[in-house]
Write a protein that holds these residues in place. Structure first.
Motif, mmCIF file in Angstrom:
data_model
loop_
_atom_site.group_PDB
_atom_site.id
_atom_site.type_symbol
_atom_site.label_atom_id
_atom_site.label_comp_id
_atom_site.label_asym_id
_atom_site.label_seq_id
_atom_site.Cartn_x
_atom_site.Cartn_y
_atom_site.Cartn_z
ATOM 1 N N ALA A 239 0.830 -1.202 0.000
ATOM 2 C CA ALA A 239 0.000 0.000 0.000
ATOM 3 C C ALA A 239 0.866 1.253 0.000
ATOM 4 N N HIS A 240 0.239 2.386 -0.370
ATOM 5 C CA HIS A 240 0.937 3.670 -0.441
ATOM 6 C C HIS A 240 0.543 4.525 0.761
ATOM 7 N N PRO A 241 1.488 5.235 1.361
ATOM 8 C CA PRO A 241 1.140 6.022 2.551
ATOM 9 C C PRO A 241 0.280 7.243 2.252
ATOM 10 N N ASN A 242 0.321 7.731 0.991
ATOM 11 C CA ASN A 242 -0.336 9.006 0.679
ATOM 12 C C ASN A 242 -1.431 8.918 -0.380
ATOM 13 N N ILE A 243 -1.618 7.736 -0.969
ATOM 14 C CA ILE A 243 -2.607 7.579 -2.044
ATOM 15 C C ILE A 243 -3.395 6.294 -1.825
ATOM 16 N N VAL A 244 -4.713 6.338 -1.988
ATOM 17 C CA VAL A 244 -5.591 5.162 -1.864
ATOM 18 C C VAL A 244 -6.686 5.273 -2.926
ATOM 19 N N PRO A 245 -6.962 4.163 -3.662
ATOM 20 C CA PRO A 245 -6.298 2.857 -3.644
ATOM 21 C C PRO A 245 -5.069 2.845 -4.554
ATOM 22 N N TYR A 246 -3.970 2.365 -4.035
ATOM 23 C CA TYR A 246 -2.701 2.354 -4.747
ATOM 24 C C TYR A 246 -1.894 1.199 -4.167
ATOM 25 N N GLU A 247 -2.226 -0.026 -4.588
ATOM 26 C CA GLU A 247 -1.571 -1.206 -4.035
ATOM 27 C C GLU A 247 -1.882 -2.428 -4.875
#
Length: 407
Positions: A239-247
């Motif tokens: 997962a990304h700490p600053n963007i969702v969904p981004y995994e």
């Protein structure tokens, strides 16, 4: 066409990866790189196998794949730098070179009169690049530094891997030696900048690169996440700490990377994924809100993603302009039509292997293309050529040095 760095000559005293990566990059752009190696042994990575390149009969050569990855386009000269005669040859070469690259421990070359102070007296225009674990000064300057430990000390492993509470959760290193490779690239940038200054002023300089400095610098947004909040980020797996969904999300037959970078892409994704109501929920309407509510959003996306195969999702999402992609193994990477179209893999003539593969430099120049690459050299392959052409030694002198074990 001439290459961008045609006419530039580099004396490469480095070995293993960070230094050789820098000198290989310079060689790709046209510099003449003279790789100095120990007689009878050479760069440590020559033996870092298996795997090794195969000869024309299918047997292993002496060239490990690791060595082949970082020494394209160079010339190999074997010299025993511990002997005065070897040092004298290196002084002759330094007088005729534009750049020196070395990755010995701090002060390690001074006893051989091959440090910056010594060589700059011989050639005041020399650009001398030192690569170490921790730099030329500071409390750690005398410590050895290796990529794995630098990934750990520099914080990369603290943000790489699954969280402790998940199965297999633990700090993880990256699958390639990124601290070394990034240091090699930063070294290349520093060398080119110093050469620009040299061309403008006539004076060389010492370029000091430390693996820990580089690893800290490339923490990028994660470093700023900490510096702006005072809170150290943890591990989020894919997962990304600053963007969702981004995994990575599981599909019916594997995994897919979903990289939704803005609110418009999120709405497009939800519409084709059968969850079109989510963008109208205030908890998920903006990226800021999605990051704050990832714990409730991500399970809903997972539930939708497992209903179709990876290939089906890629076809659907690309049509909807939603960034996505498969998690390819290396065989699929090099079979990818885009990778093939970009001429990423090339085969270079080799004295014993016939041909060896190489992954091409990714820089595409319109005026000074990368061309004329040669295979990584055999140990001492160019010794006589360099000693005649650059050091201006006679055949008799070369024969005497070889008999004495200096070369």
């Amino acid at each position: 066409m001439t290459s961008a760095l045609s006419g530039l000559r580099v004396l490469d005293l480095s070995r293993v990866l960070a230094g050789p990566w820098a000198s290989q990059t310079l060689a790709d752009m046209g510099a003449e790189v003279i790789k100095i190696e120990r007689p009878g042994a050479g760069d440590d990575t020559r033996g870092w196998g298996p795997p090794y390149a195969k000869d024309v009969t299918g047997n292993d050569t002496s060239e490990a794949a690791y060595y082949l990855s970082a020494n394209r386009g160079k010339k190999s000269l074997t010299i025993d730098m511990t002997k005065p005669e070897g040092q004298e040859i290196l002084h002759r070469l330094a007088a005729e070179c534009d750049v020196v690259i070395e990755n010995f421990k701090v002060g390690g070359l001074a006893k051989y009169r091959l440090d910056y102070a010594s060589l700059s007296e011989i050639n005041p225009k020399i650009v001398y690049c030192s690569i170490t674990g921790f730099g030329q000064d500071g409390p750690y300057k005398d410590r050895p530094g290796y990529d794995f430990m630098i990934q750990a000390m520099g914080g990369l492993m603290s943000i790489t891997g699954a969280p402790d509470q998940e199965p297999g959760g633990q700090p993880m290193k990256v699958g390639v030696a990124v601290a070394d490779i990034f240091t090699g690239l930063y070294a290349t940038i520093g060398i080119l900048a110093a050469l620009r200054h040299r061309d403008a002023t006539g004076e060389g300089q010492h370029v000091d690169l430390a693996l820990l400095d580089v690893q800290t610098a490339i923490l990028a947004n994660q470093a700023m996440n900490f510096l702006t909040t005072g809170k150290a980020p943890g591990r989020l797996g894919n997962a990304h700490p600053n963007i969702v969904p981004y995994e990575a999300f599981p599909t019916a037959d594997g995994y897919i990377i979903l990289a939704v970078g803005n609110d418009s892409q999120f709405r497009s994704f939800c519409n084709v994924a059968g969850i079109g109501h989510l963008p109208d929920d205030a908890r998920y309407a903006t990226n800021r809100s999605r990051v704050a509510n990832r714990e409730t959003l991500v399970p809903q996306i997972r539930q939708a993603m497992v209903m179709k195969s990876t290939d089906d999702w890629i076809a659907i999402l690309e049509t909807a302009n939603v960034p996505c992609g498969p998690i390819n193994t290396l065989d699929r990477v090099f079979d990818n039509p885009q990778v093939k179209h970009r001429d990423t893999v090339r085969y270079l003539d080799h004295p014993t292997a016939g041909k060896v593969p190489t992954v091409a430099n990714p820089i595409k120049f319109s005026k000074t293309p990368i061309a004329g690459e040669t295979a990584p050299p055999m140990l001492g392959q160019h010794s006589d050529e360099i000693l005649r052409k650059v050091a201006d030694l006679s055949d008799a002198q070369i024969a005497k040095l070889r008999e004495a074990g200096i070369i």
